[in-house]
Design a protein around this motif. Structure first.
Motif, PDB file in Angstrom:
ATOM      1  N   ASP A   6      15.866 -17.019 -42.557  1.00  0.00           N
ATOM      2  CA  ASP A   6      16.359 -15.353 -42.078  1.00  0.00           C
ATOM      3  C   ASP A   6      15.527 -14.034 -41.462  1.00  0.00           C
ATOM      4  OD1 ASP A   6      16.440 -14.232 -44.497  1.00  0.00           O
ATOM      5  OD2 ASP A   6      17.529 -13.648 -44.509  1.00  0.00           O
ATOM      6  N   MET A   7      14.475 -14.683 -41.851  1.00  0.00           N
ATOM      7  CA  MET A   7      13.202 -14.113 -41.728  1.00  0.00           C
ATOM      8  C   MET A   7      12.695 -13.165 -42.157  1.00  0.00           C
ATOM      9  SD  MET A   7      11.444 -15.579 -39.516  1.00  0.00           S
ATOM     10  CE  MET A   7      10.057 -15.131 -38.556  1.00  0.00           C
ATOM     11  N   LYS A   8      13.762 -12.892 -43.200  1.00  0.00           N
ATOM     12  CA  LYS A   8      13.988 -11.806 -44.340  1.00  0.00           C
ATOM     13  C   LYS A   8      13.207 -11.384 -45.133  1.00  0.00           C
ATOM     14  CE  LYS A   8      18.864  -9.759 -42.298  1.00  0.00           C
ATOM     15  NZ  LYS A   8      19.983  -9.782 -42.722  1.00  0.00           N
ATOM     16  N   THR A   9      13.089 -12.505 -45.919  1.00  0.00           N
ATOM     17  CA  THR A   9      12.020 -12.172 -47.185  1.00  0.00           C
ATOM     18  C   THR A   9      11.016 -12.926 -46.748  1.00  0.00           C
ATOM     19  OG1 THR A   9      14.032 -12.163 -48.009  1.00  0.00           O
ATOM     20  CG2 THR A   9      12.811 -12.560 -50.197  1.00  0.00           C
ATOM     21  N   MET A  10       9.735 -12.384 -47.268  1.00  0.00           N
ATOM     22  CA  MET A  10       8.579 -13.317 -47.507  1.00  0.00           C
ATOM     23  C   MET A  10       7.789 -13.339 -49.399  1.00  0.00           C
ATOM     24  SD  MET A  10       8.699 -10.826 -45.184  1.00  0.00           S
ATOM     25  CE  MET A  10       7.985 -11.163 -43.592  1.00  0.00           C
ATOM     26  N   ALA A  11       7.477 -14.759 -49.046  1.00  0.00           N
ATOM     27  CA  ALA A  11       6.788 -14.904 -49.827  1.00  0.00           C
ATOM     28  C   ALA A  11       5.224 -15.048 -50.428  1.00  0.00           C
ATOM     29  CB  ALA A  11       7.605 -15.861 -51.881  1.00  0.00           C
ATOM     30  N   PHE A  12       4.727 -14.984 -51.632  1.00  0.00           N
ATOM     31  CA  PHE A  12       3.159 -15.580 -51.197  1.00  0.00           C
ATOM     32  C   PHE A  12       2.858 -15.940 -52.872  1.00  0.00           C
ATOM     33  CE2 PHE A  12       2.850 -10.964 -51.546  1.00  0.00           C
ATOM     34  CZ  PHE A  12       1.931 -10.691 -52.406  1.00  0.00           C
ATOM     35  N   LEU A  13       1.318 -16.751 -53.023  1.00  0.00           N
ATOM     36  CA  LEU A  13       1.039 -16.969 -54.313  1.00  0.00           C
ATOM     37  C   LEU A  13      -0.489 -16.011 -54.270  1.00  0.00           C
ATOM     38  CD1 LEU A  13       0.363 -20.729 -54.569  1.00  0.00           C
ATOM     39  CD2 LEU A  13       2.931 -18.941 -55.016  1.00  0.00           C
ATOM     40  N   SER A  14      -0.189 -15.372 -56.000  1.00  0.00           N
ATOM     41  CA  SER A  14      -1.569 -14.178 -55.800  1.00  0.00           C
ATOM     42  C   SER A  14      -2.908 -15.870 -55.773  1.00  0.00           C
ATOM     43  CB  SER A  14      -2.314 -14.339 -56.862  1.00  0.00           C
ATOM     44  OG  SER A  14      -1.496 -15.161 -57.995  1.00  0.00           O
ATOM     45  N   GLY A  15      -4.466 -14.831 -55.885  1.00  0.00           N
ATOM     46  CA  GLY A  15      -5.129 -15.419 -55.105  1.00  0.00           C
ATOM     47  C   GLY A  15      -5.534 -16.890 -56.619  1.00  0.00           C
ATOM     48  N   VAL A  51       7.462 -11.612 -53.756  1.00  0.00           N
ATOM     49  CA  VAL A  51       8.052 -11.808 -52.956  1.00  0.00           C
ATOM     50  C   VAL A  51       8.012  -9.867 -52.418  1.00  0.00           C
ATOM     51  CG1 VAL A  51       9.975 -13.883 -53.020  1.00  0.00           C
ATOM     52  CG2 VAL A  51       9.820 -11.439 -54.264  1.00  0.00           C
ATOM     53  N   THR A  52       8.418 -10.095 -50.600  1.00  0.00           N
ATOM     54  CA  THR A  52       8.671  -8.814 -50.209  1.00  0.00           C
ATOM     55  C   THR A  52       9.197  -9.384 -48.912  1.00  0.00           C
ATOM     56  OG1 THR A  52       7.227  -6.893 -49.682  1.00  0.00           O
ATOM     57  CG2 THR A  52       5.952  -8.943 -48.602  1.00  0.00           C
ATOM     58  N   ALA A  53       9.217  -7.616 -48.723  1.00  0.00           N
ATOM     59  CA  ALA A  53      10.117  -7.412 -47.593  1.00  0.00           C
ATOM     60  C   ALA A  53      10.071  -6.389 -46.586  1.00  0.00           C
ATOM     61  CB  ALA A  53      11.846  -7.468 -47.641  1.00  0.00           C
ATOM     62  N   PRO A  54      10.122  -5.857 -45.235  1.00  0.00           N
ATOM     63  CA  PRO A  54       9.744  -4.593 -45.467  1.00  0.00           C
ATOM     64  C   PRO A  54      10.893  -3.770 -46.095  1.00  0.00           C
ATOM     65  CG  PRO A  54      10.201  -6.875 -43.382  1.00  0.00           C
ATOM     66  CD  PRO A  54      10.244  -6.927 -44.765  1.00  0.00           C
ATOM     67  N   ASP A  55       9.779  -2.550 -45.984  1.00  0.00           N
ATOM     68  CA  ASP A  55      10.526  -2.022 -45.985  1.00  0.00           C
ATOM     69  C   ASP A  55      11.115  -2.053 -48.055  1.00  0.00           C
ATOM     70  OD1 ASP A  55      10.741   0.632 -44.281  1.00  0.00           O
ATOM     71  OD2 ASP A  55      12.296  -0.247 -43.574  1.00  0.00           O
ATOM     72  N   GLN A  56      10.185  -3.009 -48.071  1.00  0.00           N
ATOM     73  CA  GLN A  56      10.325  -3.133 -49.920  1.00  0.00           C
ATOM     74  C   GLN A  56       9.057  -3.203 -51.385  1.00  0.00           C
ATOM     75  OE1 GLN A  56      13.013  -6.333 -50.853  1.00  0.00           O
ATOM     76  NE2 GLN A  56      14.731  -5.910 -49.378  1.00  0.00           N
ATOM     77  N   PRO A  59       6.558  -5.187 -38.868  1.00  0.00           N
ATOM     78  CA  PRO A  59       6.749  -3.221 -38.930  1.00  0.00           C
ATOM     79  C   PRO A  59       7.564  -3.126 -40.507  1.00  0.00           C
ATOM     80  CG  PRO A  59       7.958  -4.419 -36.628  1.00  0.00           C
ATOM     81  CD  PRO A  59       7.518  -5.147 -37.455  1.00  0.00           C
ATOM     82  N   ASP A  60       6.806  -1.958 -41.434  1.00  0.00           N
ATOM     83  CA  ASP A  60       7.442  -1.428 -42.075  1.00  0.00           C
ATOM     84  C   ASP A  60       6.643  -2.767 -43.713  1.00  0.00           C
ATOM     85  OD1 ASP A  60       8.113   0.579 -40.849  1.00  0.00           O
ATOM     86  OD2 ASP A  60       9.923  -0.386 -40.760  1.00  0.00           O
ATOM     87  N   ILE A  61       5.915  -3.600 -43.560  1.00  0.00           N
ATOM     88  CA  ILE A  61       5.603  -4.552 -44.631  1.00  0.00           C
ATOM     89  C   ILE A  61       4.194  -3.695 -45.145  1.00  0.00           C
ATOM     90  CG2 ILE A  61       3.322  -5.794 -43.473  1.00  0.00           C
ATOM     91  CD1 ILE A  61       6.552  -7.934 -45.359  1.00  0.00           C
ATOM     92  N   PRO A  62       5.109  -3.359 -46.569  1.00  0.00           N
ATOM     93  CA  PRO A  62       3.992  -3.119 -47.829  1.00  0.00           C
ATOM     94  C   PRO A  62       3.035  -4.128 -47.879  1.00  0.00           C
ATOM     95  CG  PRO A  62       5.611  -4.482 -49.111  1.00  0.00           C
ATOM     96  CD  PRO A  62       5.493  -4.108 -47.875  1.00  0.00           C
ATOM     97  N   SER A  63       0.920  -3.791 -47.530  1.00  0.00           N
ATOM     98  CA  SER A  63       0.327  -4.419 -48.554  1.00  0.00           C
ATOM     99  C   SER A  63       0.082  -5.522 -49.855  1.00  0.00           C
ATOM    100  CB  SER A  63      -0.511  -3.473 -48.679  1.00  0.00           C
ATOM    101  OG  SER A  63      -2.820  -3.694 -48.333  1.00  0.00           O
ATOM    102  N   ILE A  64      -0.225  -6.415 -48.849  1.00  0.00           N
ATOM    103  CA  ILE A  64      -0.445  -6.625 -50.489  1.00  0.00           C
ATOM    104  C   ILE A  64      -2.452  -7.792 -50.255  1.00  0.00           C
ATOM    105  CG2 ILE A  64       1.822  -8.327 -50.107  1.00  0.00           C
ATOM    106  CD1 ILE A  64      -0.009 -11.054 -48.086  1.00  0.00           C
TER     107      ILE A  64
END
Length: 572
Positions: free
Chosen positions: A355-364, A371-376, A337-342
């Protein structure tokens, strides 16, 4: 249960069985090879006490070569402190020789070579690995050999005996599990919240409980120094050199140093550490800590939080579906829910905090960590070259490695909510010219699992993480190398001492290898085109990725899941 707590009839039956085994086997027991084992519960808590060999002493008028051959065989007879092996040694060496100073593990039978001088014999052996005097096992590369020099002299009766040979014994690879038992020593992580295992190997014989405690008091393995904490002050000893057990309670009598300036909280941490280190012994159910034979009184007002051993990472993974973040649970994608598009970042290799609150990823292009999170919003927190997939530790620090312009790799950790401005670059001079392919932080936060490549050869490395008093990562300790059966380019933690490794190949069947420190590796069933892997809690919670779908492991088979999912990863 100790021997003293067993019914008398049961104790007599055990003694009678042992006598029968000894008496009926005396005329036929070979000098090498297994005889069998019995499991007892001796006073000091040893388990799986093993009588695997009944070696023969020196024959009359044996040649120097026969004496050395007999000594090698007798080294597997641990009874009475290797009494038979000592019969092959001269009096002075017999008293000084340390049989467990270095255990060489070999594959093919050693070859003894007579030199031009009768008194010198060489032992040539193909070495698989070794166990040092504090139980740390190191495996060697395939094809490793060693030459051991033995010098012999004649005794007063004119018989050859060994007067010079290095400390240690030689053990065939197939007998290691018979003669030795791997055991997890436990230390605290820097926050005293998690147990951190330190795998050691101990000979299965009486006195093993005391050896475990003495080894723990001596401190962690070199690759964990500074990364873990012992509740015991440096220099604490076991004065009596034994740990008696009565009705399942082990009494550990320690030097009086433990009472100096020790708070009740620290004393409780000591007692907990003793209990954790002895909990896997099948004769120990509780521990009493004493000093000078008097019980140590501990008064704590509030029940402290439990120390976590091998924490679980749950059942939910983070993954990519159509270049967007998604949960992956029960072989199905679950919307966040409420996760921005990447999508615009062409994302790769997502990670999620515990805590399942923060997501991270690499660019292509693997040159930006985001990093991102719901509503961020999505934000760039680090930039570099050839970045490794991000990994969270349990304190929510975000880790990655990257390459500089000169090709040298560095390891970085970002604090919770932080970015490049407050990123920490860890000291790790030992990395040298290694290319880092994977960096995964253990679930206790005290160790880094690293896949690296050096001179075209892959390496799997375990390194301790030192931190400042406020938890800031500082250094990666010089590592312990874990041998694998083949090349590796990816690795994931499975539990506190287990990880799964693989080498991706889009066009061929790939078998992953499940490595448990202290046990034999296990190979998974091959899967065509395996290019990635993730692991939850336990060796049945492993997922493999191909360009077709994500597969889950059932038994030792693979079951196809929902297509379209990419790069799944459990928290961490």
């Amino acid at each position: 249960m100790s021997v003293d707590s067993q019914p008398v009839t049961q104790r007599l039956a055990i003694v009678f069985l042992a006598l029968v085994l000894c008496l009926t086997g005396c005329s036929a027991i070979p000098t090498v090879g297994p005889v069998g084992t019995i499991t007892a519960a001796p006073q000091d808590g040893s388990l799986d006490i093993t009588l695997p060999y009944s070696p023969r002493g020196p024959s009359e008028n044996a040649t120097p070569e026969e004496i050395v051959d007999g000594f090698i065989a007798a080294g597997r007879g641990v009874q009475e402190d290797y009494q038979v092996a000592r019969e092959y040694l001269g009096p002075k060496l017999s008293a000084a020789w340390s049989p467990e100073g270095r255990v060489l593990i070999y594959r093919a039978e050693p070859k003894t070579v007579q030199t031009p001088k009768d008194e010198n014999v060489q032992i040539q052996v193909e070495v698989v690995g070794s166990i040092n005097e504090v139980g740390i096992r190191s495996d060697t590369a395939a094809g490793t050999t060693e030459t051991i020099d033995a010098h012999l002299t004649r005794n007063n009766s004119g018989q050859w005996r060994i007067s010079e040979i290095p400390d240690g014994i030689l053990v065939p690879e197939g007998s290691v599990s018979t003669l030795f038992r791997s055991h997890n020593l436990y230390f605290y992580n820097s926050t005293y919240r998690y147990w951190v295992p330190d795998v050691r190997w101990f000979v299965k014989r009486q006195g093993v409980t005391a050896n475990i405690i003495k080894t723990m008091l001596a401190g962690p393995a070199p690759y964990l120094e500074g990364a873990v904490v012992s509740a015991f002050p440096e220099g604490t000893t076991l004065p009596s050199n034994s740990v008696p057990i009565s009705s399942g309670e082990a009494t550990v009598d320690l030097s009086a140093d433990i009472l100096q300036d020790a708070t009740d909280e620290r004393l409780l941490q000591m007692k907990r550490q003793l209990e954790q280190n002895l909990s896997s012994l099948n004769t120990v159910y509780s521990v009493e800590m004493t000093t000078g034979q008097s019980p140590v009184s501990i008064e704590v007002a509030d029940t402290p939080d439990p120390v976590v051993k091998s924490p679980s990472v749950g059942i939910t993974q983070i993954a990519l579906l159509n270049n967007e973040l998604t949960y992956y649970r029960g072989a199905q994608p679950v919307a966040i829910p409420d996760i921005p598009s990447i999508r615009s970042w062409k994302p790769k290799d997502p990670a999620i905090s515990y805590d399942m609150k923060t997501m991270a990823f690499l660019s292509g292009d693997k040159d930006k960590l985001l990093v991102t999170a719901p509503d961020q919003d999505v934000r760039v927190v680090s930039q570099g070259q050839s970045m490794t997939a991000p990994s969270f530790d349990p304190m929510n620090w975000l880790w990655h490695a990257d390459s500089s312009d000169d090709g040298q790799y560095s390891v970085h950790a970002l604090p919770p909510g932080g970015g490049s401005a407050n990123s920490v670059t860890l000291s790790a001079e030992w990395l040298g010219d290694r290319d880092v392919k994977e960096l995964r932080i253990s679930r206790d936060g005290a160790r880094a699992l690293i896949v690296a490549e050096q001179a075209g050869q892959s390496q799997v490395l375990l390194s301790g993480i030192t931190r400042s008093s406020d938890g800031v990562p500082r250094e990666l300790v010089a590592p312990y190398e874990v041998r694998t059966s083949g090349p590796v380019d990816a690795a994931k933690w499975v539990d506190e001492t287990t990880f799964v490794v693989m080498a991706a190949d889009d066009d061929a069947p790939v078998s992953a290898e499940i490595i448990t420190l202290g046990s034999s590796p296990q190979e998974t069933a091959p899967l065509q085109g395996m290019r990635g892997i993730s692991a939850g809690t336990g060796d049945q919670d492993i997922f493999a990725e191909t360009d077709k779908a994500i597969y889950s492991r059932v038994g030792n088979s693979w079951v196809e899941g929902t297509p379209g999912i990419r790069d799944p990863a459990f928290p961490g």
